[in-house]
Design a protein around this motif. Structure first.
Motif, PDB file in Angstrom:
ATOM      1  N   LEU A 121      32.659   1.498  27.093  1.00 31.04           N
ATOM      2  CA  LEU A 121      32.271   2.354  25.973  1.00 31.04           C
ATOM      3  C   LEU A 121      30.777   2.250  25.701  1.00 31.04           C
ATOM      4  O   LEU A 121      30.117   3.253  25.431  1.00 31.04           O
ATOM      5  CB  LEU A 121      33.071   1.992  24.722  1.00 31.04           C
ATOM      6  N   LEU A 122      30.247   1.033  25.776  1.00 29.79           N
ATOM      7  CA  LEU A 122      28.812   0.844  25.576  1.00 29.79           C
ATOM      8  C   LEU A 122      28.027   1.615  26.630  1.00 29.79           C
ATOM      9  O   LEU A 122      27.056   2.307  26.311  1.00 29.79           O
ATOM     10  CB  LEU A 122      28.456  -0.645  25.628  1.00 29.79           C
ATOM     11  N   ALA A 123      28.433   1.506  27.879  1.00 24.21           N
ATOM     12  CA  ALA A 123      27.732   2.192  28.966  1.00 24.21           C
ATOM     13  C   ALA A 123      27.706   3.706  28.762  1.00 24.21           C
ATOM     14  O   ALA A 123      26.770   4.385  29.181  1.00 24.21           O
ATOM     15  CB  ALA A 123      28.382   1.847  30.304  1.00 24.21           C
ATOM     16  N   LYS A 124      28.717   4.251  28.088  1.00 27.60           N
ATOM     17  CA  LYS A 124      28.781   5.686  27.807  1.00 27.60           C
ATOM     18  C   LYS A 124      28.050   6.061  26.524  1.00 27.60           C
ATOM     19  O   LYS A 124      28.001   7.229  26.157  1.00 27.60           O
ATOM     20  CB  LYS A 124      30.241   6.128  27.667  1.00 27.60           C
ATOM     21  N   GLY A 125      27.542   5.057  25.791  1.00 31.35           N
ATOM     22  CA  GLY A 125      26.871   5.332  24.523  1.00 31.35           C
ATOM     23  C   GLY A 125      27.833   5.666  23.407  1.00 31.35           C
ATOM     24  O   GLY A 125      27.481   6.371  22.463  1.00 31.35           O
ATOM     25  N   GLN A 126      29.051   5.143  23.470  1.00 32.86           N
ATOM     26  CA  GLN A 126      30.089   5.521  22.519  1.00 32.86           C
ATOM     27  C   GLN A 126      30.363   4.489  21.424  1.00 32.86           C
ATOM     28  O   GLN A 126      31.293   4.669  20.648  1.00 32.86           O
ATOM     29  CB  GLN A 126      31.396   5.784  23.270  1.00 32.86           C
ATOM     30  N   LEU A 127      29.601   3.412  21.347  1.00 33.74           N
ATOM     31  CA  LEU A 127      29.926   2.377  20.363  1.00 33.74           C
ATOM     32  C   LEU A 127      29.252   2.600  19.015  1.00 33.74           C
ATOM     33  O   LEU A 127      29.909   2.913  18.042  1.00 33.74           O
ATOM     34  CB  LEU A 127      29.594   0.983  20.904  1.00 33.74           C
ATOM     35  N   ARG A 128      27.975   2.419  18.950  1.00 33.74           N
ATOM     36  CA  ARG A 128      27.301   2.487  17.657  1.00 33.74           C
ATOM     37  C   ARG A 128      26.032   3.303  17.766  1.00 33.74           C
ATOM     38  O   ARG A 128      25.476   3.478  18.834  1.00 33.74           O
ATOM     39  CB  ARG A 128      26.942   1.081  17.180  1.00 33.74           C
ATOM     40  N   GLY A 129      25.558   3.713  16.639  1.00 31.25           N
ATOM     41  CA  GLY A 129      24.273   4.384  16.568  1.00 31.25           C
ATOM     42  C   GLY A 129      23.576   3.955  15.303  1.00 31.25           C
ATOM     43  O   GLY A 129      24.210   3.475  14.367  1.00 31.25           O
ATOM     44  N   VAL A 130      22.280   4.098  15.284  1.00 29.87           N
ATOM     45  CA  VAL A 130      21.493   3.724  14.120  1.00 29.87           C
ATOM     46  C   VAL A 130      20.505   4.849  13.852  1.00 29.87           C
ATOM     47  O   VAL A 130      19.985   5.470  14.788  1.00 29.87           O
ATOM     48  CB  VAL A 130      20.729   2.404  14.371  1.00 29.87           C
ATOM     49  N   ILE A 131      20.242   5.097  12.586  1.00 31.47           N
ATOM     50  CA  ILE A 131      19.223   6.064  12.195  1.00 31.47           C
ATOM     51  C   ILE A 131      18.101   5.308  11.502  1.00 31.47           C
ATOM     52  O   ILE A 131      18.339   4.604  10.519  1.00 31.47           O
ATOM     53  CB  ILE A 131      19.790   7.152  11.269  1.00 31.47           C
ATOM     54  N   PHE A 132      16.900   5.442  12.043  1.00 35.80           N
ATOM     55  CA  PHE A 132      15.711   4.835  11.461  1.00 35.80           C
ATOM     56  C   PHE A 132      14.931   5.897  10.707  1.00 35.80           C
ATOM     57  O   PHE A 132      14.912   7.057  11.103  1.00 35.80           O
ATOM     58  CB  PHE A 132      14.809   4.256  12.556  1.00 35.80           C
ATOM     59  N   ARG A 133      14.258   5.509   9.655  1.00 37.60           N
ATOM     60  CA  ARG A 133      13.368   6.401   8.907  1.00 37.60           C
ATOM     61  C   ARG A 133      11.949   6.136   9.388  1.00 37.60           C
ATOM     62  O   ARG A 133      11.560   4.991   9.577  1.00 37.60           O
ATOM     63  CB  ARG A 133      13.502   6.098   7.420  1.00 37.60           C
ATOM     64  N   THR A 134      11.174   7.192   9.585  1.00 40.04           N
ATOM     65  CA  THR A 134       9.779   7.064   9.995  1.00 40.04           C
ATOM     66  C   THR A 134       8.934   8.012   9.157  1.00 40.04           C
ATOM     67  O   THR A 134       9.449   9.004   8.633  1.00 40.04           O
ATOM     68  CB  THR A 134       9.603   7.373  11.503  1.00 40.04           C
ATOM     69  N   ASP A 135       7.660   7.714   9.041  1.00 42.58           N
ATOM     70  CA  ASP A 135       6.793   8.618   8.287  1.00 42.58           C
ATOM     71  C   ASP A 135       6.137   9.663   9.188  1.00 42.58           C
ATOM     72  O   ASP A 135       5.475  10.570   8.709  1.00 42.58           O
ATOM     73  CB  ASP A 135       5.735   7.847   7.491  1.00 42.58           C
ATOM     74  N   ASP A 136       6.339   9.539  10.523  1.00 37.36           N
ATOM     75  CA  ASP A 136       5.795  10.528  11.455  1.00 37.36           C
ATOM     76  C   ASP A 136       6.714  10.621  12.668  1.00 37.36           C
ATOM     77  O   ASP A 136       6.568   9.871  13.635  1.00 37.36           O
ATOM     78  CB  ASP A 136       4.371  10.126  11.873  1.00 37.36           C
ATOM     79  N   CYS A 137       7.650  11.529  12.606  1.00 35.41           N
ATOM     80  CA  CYS A 137       8.647  11.680  13.668  1.00 35.41           C
ATOM     81  C   CYS A 137       8.004  11.993  15.016  1.00 35.41           C
ATOM     82  O   CYS A 137       8.391  11.426  16.040  1.00 35.41           O
ATOM     83  CB  CYS A 137       9.637  12.781  13.273  1.00 35.41           C
ATOM     84  N   ASP A 138       7.017  12.876  15.024  1.00 34.56           N
ATOM     85  CA  ASP A 138       6.407  13.284  16.288  1.00 34.56           C
ATOM     86  C   ASP A 138       5.652  12.130  16.948  1.00 34.56           C
ATOM     87  O   ASP A 138       5.755  11.928  18.162  1.00 34.56           O
ATOM     88  CB  ASP A 138       5.506  14.500  16.076  1.00 34.56           C
ATOM     89  N   ALA A 139       4.908  11.352  16.178  1.00 27.25           N
ATOM     90  CA  ALA A 139       4.186  10.206  16.735  1.00 27.25           C
ATOM     91  C   ALA A 139       5.167   9.133  17.207  1.00 27.25           C
ATOM     92  O   ALA A 139       4.966   8.523  18.268  1.00 27.25           O
ATOM     93  CB  ALA A 139       3.222   9.632  15.697  1.00 27.25           C
ATOM     94  N   THR A 140       6.227   8.922  16.447  1.00 23.91           N
ATOM     95  CA  THR A 140       7.254   7.957  16.845  1.00 23.91           C
ATOM     96  C   THR A 140       7.889   8.395  18.157  1.00 23.91           C
ATOM     97  O   THR A 140       8.083   7.596  19.076  1.00 23.91           O
ATOM     98  CB  THR A 140       8.315   7.816  15.742  1.00 23.91           C
ATOM     99  N   PHE A 141       8.208   9.688  18.255  1.00 27.78           N
ATOM    100  CA  PHE A 141       8.792  10.223  19.481  1.00 27.78           C
ATOM    101  C   PHE A 141       7.878   9.965  20.679  1.00 27.78           C
ATOM    102  O   PHE A 141       8.326   9.490  21.722  1.00 27.78           O
ATOM    103  CB  PHE A 141       9.052  11.721  19.331  1.00 27.78           C
ATOM    104  N   GLU A 142       6.603  10.270  20.550  1.00 32.78           N
ATOM    105  CA  GLU A 142       5.674  10.101  21.669  1.00 32.78           C
ATOM    106  C   GLU A 142       5.565   8.638  22.080  1.00 32.78           C
ATOM    107  O   GLU A 142       5.522   8.324  23.271  1.00 32.78           O
ATOM    108  CB  GLU A 142       4.303  10.674  21.327  1.00 32.78           C
ATOM    109  N   ARG A 143       5.507   7.732  21.109  1.00 32.98           N
ATOM    110  CA  ARG A 143       5.399   6.304  21.423  1.00 32.98           C
ATOM    111  C   ARG A 143       6.616   5.815  22.192  1.00 32.98           C
ATOM    112  O   ARG A 143       6.513   5.122  23.198  1.00 32.98           O
ATOM    113  CB  ARG A 143       5.204   5.477  20.148  1.00 32.98           C
ATOM    114  N   ILE A 144       7.811   6.211  21.732  1.00 30.67           N
ATOM    115  CA  ILE A 144       9.040   5.743  22.378  1.00 30.67           C
ATOM    116  C   ILE A 144       9.221   6.414  23.739  1.00 30.67           C
ATOM    117  O   ILE A 144       9.599   5.765  24.717  1.00 30.67           O
ATOM    118  CB  ILE A 144      10.248   5.982  21.456  1.00 30.67           C
TER     119      ILE A 144
END
Length: 138
Positions: A76-99
């Motif tokens: 299940l973990l290998a399929k991405g089916q276990l857990r998820g987390v939502i983080f809050r950021t003050d700049d979604c686009d910059a966070t996206f580029e960094r990750i």
């Protein structure tokens, strides 16, 4: 009565890869990294939220679990089916580029959602879905 979130759990199949991602890519601080009952107790958290920790744990941390249950949880973990987390950021686009530039698997590029946030999504090294959202100003 005052109730607050203290810890949440994310299943990981490799603590070292998970630490490299959560610490080095996301910038979370390592709070604990100790051996515990033949396992490893690792917690990380945001420096701006000292009272909230994410526990990075094996997919099935129950020492009494059967081999079949452990295998099912790993699948299940290998399929991405276990857990998820939502983080809050003050700049979604910059966070996206960094990750993204760190090589994380992109699930969704930044986009405005009808429920009032701009968000994006990735998989961590174990396959968990992580979303990063920024409240939209109106």
């Amino acid at each position: 009565m005052d109730i607050k979130l203290s810890q949440c759990f994310i299943a990981v199949d490799d603590h070292d890869k998970a630490l490299a991602f959560y610490r080095d890519v996301l910038g979370l601080e390592v709070r604990n990294d100790v051996g515990f009952e033949n396992m490893r107790w690792v917690t990380v958290g945001s420096p701006t939220q000292p009272d909230v920790e994410i526990v990075l744990e094996p997919p099935l941390a129950d020492p009494h679990a059967s081999a079949a249950d452990r295998q099912a949880a790993a699948e299940l973990l290998a399929k991405g089916q276990l857990r998820g987390v939502i983080f809050r950021t003050d700049d979604c686009d910059a966070t996206f580029e960094r990750i993204r530039s760190a090589g994380a698997e992109v699930l969704q590029e930044p986009m405005d959602q009808p429920y009032g946030v701009r968000d994006c999504a990735f998989r961590d090294p174990s396959g968990n879905m992580l979303r990063f959202n920024q409240p939209r100003t109106r």
